[in-house]
Design a protein around this motif. Sequence first.
Motif, PDB file in Angstrom:
ATOM      1  N   GLU A  48       0.909  -1.185   0.050  1.00  0.00           N
ATOM      2  CA  GLU A  48      -0.096  -0.015  -0.111  1.00  0.00           C
ATOM      3  C   GLU A  48       0.969   1.159   0.157  1.00  0.00           C
ATOM      4  OE1 GLU A  48      -1.955  -3.465   0.872  1.00  0.00           O
ATOM      5  OE2 GLU A  48      -0.472  -2.180   1.990  1.00  0.00           O
ATOM      6  N   VAL A  49       1.817   1.385   0.657  1.00  0.00           N
ATOM      7  CA  VAL A  49       2.864   2.502   0.926  1.00  0.00           C
ATOM      8  C   VAL A  49       3.587   2.474  -0.299  1.00  0.00           C
ATOM      9  CG1 VAL A  49       4.664   3.383   2.340  1.00  0.00           C
ATOM     10  CG2 VAL A  49       2.881   2.497   3.664  1.00  0.00           C
ATOM     11  N   ALA A  50       3.968   1.494  -0.931  1.00  0.00           N
ATOM     12  CA  ALA A  50       4.932   1.530  -2.111  1.00  0.00           C
ATOM     13  C   ALA A  50       4.163   2.233  -3.308  1.00  0.00           C
ATOM     14  CB  ALA A  50       5.519   0.089  -2.424  1.00  0.00           C
ATOM     15  N   ARG A  51       2.856   1.573  -3.359  1.00  0.00           N
ATOM     16  CA  ARG A  51       2.097   2.111  -4.438  1.00  0.00           C
ATOM     17  C   ARG A  51       1.739   3.591  -4.150  1.00  0.00           C
ATOM     18  NH1 ARG A  51      -1.711  -2.110  -7.389  1.00  0.00           N
ATOM     19  NH2 ARG A  51      -0.077  -3.719  -7.844  1.00  0.00           N
ATOM     20  N   LEU A  52       1.317   4.073  -3.172  1.00  0.00           N
ATOM     21  CA  LEU A  52       1.182   5.604  -2.690  1.00  0.00           C
ATOM     22  C   LEU A  52       2.486   6.195  -3.284  1.00  0.00           C
ATOM     23  CD1 LEU A  52      -0.720   7.603  -1.616  1.00  0.00           C
ATOM     24  CD2 LEU A  52       0.413   7.247   0.707  1.00  0.00           C
ATOM     25  N   LEU A  53       3.712   5.897  -2.879  1.00  0.00           N
ATOM     26  CA  LEU A  53       4.928   6.601  -3.171  1.00  0.00           C
ATOM     27  C   LEU A  53       5.008   6.405  -4.779  1.00  0.00           C
ATOM     28  CD1 LEU A  53       7.231   5.268  -0.687  1.00  0.00           C
ATOM     29  CD2 LEU A  53       6.253   7.563  -0.686  1.00  0.00           C
ATOM     30  N   MET A  54       4.506   5.440  -5.359  1.00  0.00           N
ATOM     31  CA  MET A  54       4.832   5.502  -6.721  1.00  0.00           C
ATOM     32  C   MET A  54       3.579   5.968  -7.680  1.00  0.00           C
ATOM     33  SD  MET A  54       6.627   1.740  -7.247  1.00  0.00           S
ATOM     34  CE  MET A  54       6.635   1.899  -8.781  1.00  0.00           C
ATOM     35  N   GLY A  55       2.380   6.287  -7.106  1.00  0.00           N
ATOM     36  CA  GLY A  55       1.471   6.862  -7.803  1.00  0.00           C
ATOM     37  C   GLY A  55       0.654   5.551  -8.660  1.00  0.00           C
ATOM     38  N   ILE A  56       0.541   4.488  -7.867  1.00  0.00           N
ATOM     39  CA  ILE A  56      -0.053   3.205  -8.552  1.00  0.00           C
ATOM     40  C   ILE A  56      -1.341   3.086  -8.011  1.00  0.00           C
ATOM     41  CG2 ILE A  56       0.223   1.002  -9.408  1.00  0.00           C
ATOM     42  CD1 ILE A  56       3.115   1.311  -9.417  1.00  0.00           C
ATOM     43  N   ASP A  57      -2.516   2.846  -8.745  1.00  0.00           N
ATOM     44  CA  ASP A  57      -3.694   2.624  -8.022  1.00  0.00           C
ATOM     45  C   ASP A  57      -3.791   1.285  -7.282  1.00  0.00           C
ATOM     46  OD1 ASP A  57      -6.620   1.542  -8.379  1.00  0.00           O
ATOM     47  OD2 ASP A  57      -6.667   3.603  -7.999  1.00  0.00           O
ATOM     48  N   LYS A  58      -4.496   1.152  -6.255  1.00  0.00           N
ATOM     49  CA  LYS A  58      -4.411  -0.254  -5.483  1.00  0.00           C
ATOM     50  C   LYS A  58      -5.130  -1.443  -6.456  1.00  0.00           C
ATOM     51  CE  LYS A  58      -8.765   0.649  -3.084  1.00  0.00           C
ATOM     52  NZ  LYS A  58      -9.403   0.697  -1.795  1.00  0.00           N
ATOM     53  N   GLU A  59      -6.081  -0.945  -7.467  1.00  0.00           N
ATOM     54  CA  GLU A  59      -6.433  -1.923  -8.295  1.00  0.00           C
ATOM     55  C   GLU A  59      -5.493  -2.453  -9.389  1.00  0.00           C
ATOM     56  OE1 GLU A  59      -9.203  -3.290  -7.408  1.00  0.00           O
ATOM     57  OE2 GLU A  59      -9.312  -2.309  -5.541  1.00  0.00           O
ATOM     58  N   THR A  60      -4.633  -1.850  -9.697  1.00  0.00           N
ATOM     59  CA  THR A  60      -3.932  -2.018 -10.943  1.00  0.00           C
ATOM     60  C   THR A  60      -3.086  -3.102 -10.675  1.00  0.00           C
ATOM     61  OG1 THR A  60      -3.595   0.367 -11.435  1.00  0.00           O
ATOM     62  CG2 THR A  60      -1.969  -1.305 -12.573  1.00  0.00           C
ATOM     63  N   GLU A  92      18.470   1.544  -3.127  1.00  0.00           N
ATOM     64  CA  GLU A  92      17.704   2.041  -2.351  1.00  0.00           C
ATOM     65  C   GLU A  92      16.035   2.305  -2.770  1.00  0.00           C
ATOM     66  OE1 GLU A  92      20.564   3.496  -3.282  1.00  0.00           O
ATOM     67  OE2 GLU A  92      21.412   3.095  -1.570  1.00  0.00           O
ATOM     68  N   ILE A  93      15.839   2.044  -4.012  1.00  0.00           N
ATOM     69  CA  ILE A  93      14.440   2.131  -4.595  1.00  0.00           C
ATOM     70  C   ILE A  93      13.860   1.030  -4.685  1.00  0.00           C
ATOM     71  CG2 ILE A  93      15.160   2.598  -6.984  1.00  0.00           C
ATOM     72  CD1 ILE A  93      12.495   4.345  -4.809  1.00  0.00           C
ATOM     73  N   LEU A  94      14.768  -0.276  -4.900  1.00  0.00           N
ATOM     74  CA  LEU A  94      14.295  -1.474  -5.254  1.00  0.00           C
ATOM     75  C   LEU A  94      13.196  -2.173  -4.463  1.00  0.00           C
ATOM     76  CD1 LEU A  94      17.295  -3.777  -6.729  1.00  0.00           C
ATOM     77  CD2 LEU A  94      14.994  -3.307  -7.529  1.00  0.00           C
ATOM     78  N   PRO A  95      13.399  -1.857  -2.876  1.00  0.00           N
ATOM     79  CA  PRO A  95      12.250  -2.488  -1.998  1.00  0.00           C
ATOM     80  C   PRO A  95      10.884  -1.797  -2.513  1.00  0.00           C
ATOM     81  CG  PRO A  95      14.164  -1.919  -0.752  1.00  0.00           C
ATOM     82  CD  PRO A  95      14.342  -1.444  -2.314  1.00  0.00           C
ATOM     83  N   THR A  96      11.052  -0.676  -2.940  1.00  0.00           N
ATOM     84  CA  THR A  96       9.722  -0.195  -3.088  1.00  0.00           C
ATOM     85  C   THR A  96       8.785  -0.757  -4.509  1.00  0.00           C
ATOM     86  OG1 THR A  96      10.379   2.133  -2.207  1.00  0.00           O
ATOM     87  CG2 THR A  96       8.465   2.020  -3.646  1.00  0.00           C
ATOM     88  N   TYR A  97       9.652  -0.776  -5.478  1.00  0.00           N
ATOM     89  CA  TYR A  97       9.217  -1.706  -6.650  1.00  0.00           C
ATOM     90  C   TYR A  97       8.828  -2.750  -6.571  1.00  0.00           C
ATOM     91  CZ  TYR A  97      10.373   2.238  -9.964  1.00  0.00           C
ATOM     92  OH  TYR A  97      10.542   3.386 -10.577  1.00  0.00           O
ATOM     93  N   TYR A  98       9.670  -3.639  -5.867  1.00  0.00           N
ATOM     94  CA  TYR A  98       9.306  -5.197  -5.555  1.00  0.00           C
ATOM     95  C   TYR A  98       7.943  -5.019  -4.691  1.00  0.00           C
ATOM     96  CZ  TYR A  98      13.933  -7.378  -6.866  1.00  0.00           C
ATOM     97  OH  TYR A  98      14.591  -7.818  -7.382  1.00  0.00           O
ATOM     98  N   ALA A  99       7.808  -4.216  -3.823  1.00  0.00           N
ATOM     99  CA  ALA A  99       6.790  -4.321  -2.850  1.00  0.00           C
ATOM    100  C   ALA A  99       5.533  -3.838  -3.735  1.00  0.00           C
ATOM    101  CB  ALA A  99       6.899  -3.394  -1.676  1.00  0.00           C
ATOM    102  N   ALA A 100       5.578  -2.918  -4.614  1.00  0.00           N
ATOM    103  CA  ALA A 100       4.445  -2.385  -5.370  1.00  0.00           C
ATOM    104  C   ALA A 100       3.814  -3.445  -6.233  1.00  0.00           C
ATOM    105  CB  ALA A 100       4.710  -0.964  -6.200  1.00  0.00           C
ATOM    106  N   ALA A 101       4.768  -4.338  -6.629  1.00  0.00           N
ATOM    107  CA  ALA A 101       4.344  -5.523  -7.767  1.00  0.00           C
ATOM    108  C   ALA A 101       3.286  -6.452  -7.088  1.00  0.00           C
ATOM    109  CB  ALA A 101       5.651  -6.066  -8.286  1.00  0.00           C
TER     110      ALA A 101
END
Length: 437
Positions: free
Chosen positions: A228-240, A316-325
């Motif tokens: 949830e936080v990763a997608r918020l930071l990346m501007g990705i909708d929760k349904e995507t 530094e940014i990789l954990p955010t991308y992995y979590a958002a996927a």
Amino acid sequence: MIEEDTGFTSVQQLKNPRSQRQRIALISIEGDPASDNIGAGEIAGQDIYVHYVGKALAQLGWQVDIFTRKVSAEQDAIVQHSPNCRTIRFKAGPLEFIPQDNLFGYLPEFVENLLKFQKENSITYEIVHTNYWHSSWVGMQLKKIQGSKQVNTYHSLGAIEYRTIKNIPLIATQRLAIEKAILETAERIVATSPQEKQNMRLLVSTKGSIDIIPYGTDIQHFGSITREVARLLMGIDKETKVVLYVGRFDPRKGIETLVRAVNESQLRESNNLKLIIGSGSTPGNSDGLERARIEQIVNELGMGDFTTLPGLLSQEILPTYYAAADVCVVPSHYEPFGLVAIEAMASGTPVIASDVGGLKFTVVPEETGLLVPPQDVAAFASAIDRILLNPEWRDELGKAGRKRVETRFSWDVVVSQLSELYTHLLEQTVKKPPLLE
């Protein structure tokens, strides 16, 4: 894990090795474990491995010196990572980047500088842990000259790598001979998966001692952020529905297979699908040419609206991308281990990977993700849909993947095994048989 019960000391004892045993050399000539851009380039996994192994060994009480090649006059000769861990850069050939296939002729200079460094600092490394074939040759010279015990990690086998490329380099014969010699002469070879050990035995030599100790990953770093936080930071909708690739641009990495599989997904026309290809490239180089080829395929298939290529993803940014996927796809034609797979699993993200090499060890089918035949577009498309269309199962796979990494692939677990191995080899040096009267 180490396969044989060889009477290693306990982990508690390893935290306080005898002072004369505390110093160890890690040699990695091709990359730079002290680079600010660690994780980039052709040997990203090797750089990460050496960097984190060195720092973790230092925390166990070893004095760790990491040796690599200096590629520019602006680089510091010594980088201190911690009180017990440093990287030392030696000149070997011109101070510039040299492609791997052209490095071998400069290795004698590297050996000469390493011996000079030892003499000037009153150091003799009893154990050298070499990485990849150039470094293994250097280790063999140290073994001949000063009797150092050698541990080697291949990271990639020429016998397999040359099967995946059309133009075999002139250095191939030399490399294959060295890889055979190191297996037969080193005190211990570290295979990062059972599949890699099997390939060594089938394709390199039946001689030599091999232990299986995998790569590790930082379980505090990966898994430090929620979806949830990763997608918020990346501007990705929760349904995507997000499909992620991490790695370099190289035809052998199978990115084309992934792109075509996403194009065949049932969600292709849903306006709810996003493909992220996280990879760096240099225009004009082979990776830049591959990126251009992949972008052309994306555009030809009309996937540009939901495909992004953000470039190199820093540590530094990789954990955010992995979590958002929702899923991380590793479509490689071959992988000795598959570091991306355990990084994604540590982040709670299920993995779809090619059923090859070490990926058959890291990913447990139907438990932490799915394995499919390499280069099989339809199979990858089906696997992607299975996970994207079942969010509850996706979450179960993610939790199981995180647990597997915690118990098998954390740096603490991996480096404790390496430390046991080094200590055992040094014990063999100390415990010499008594002289016969």
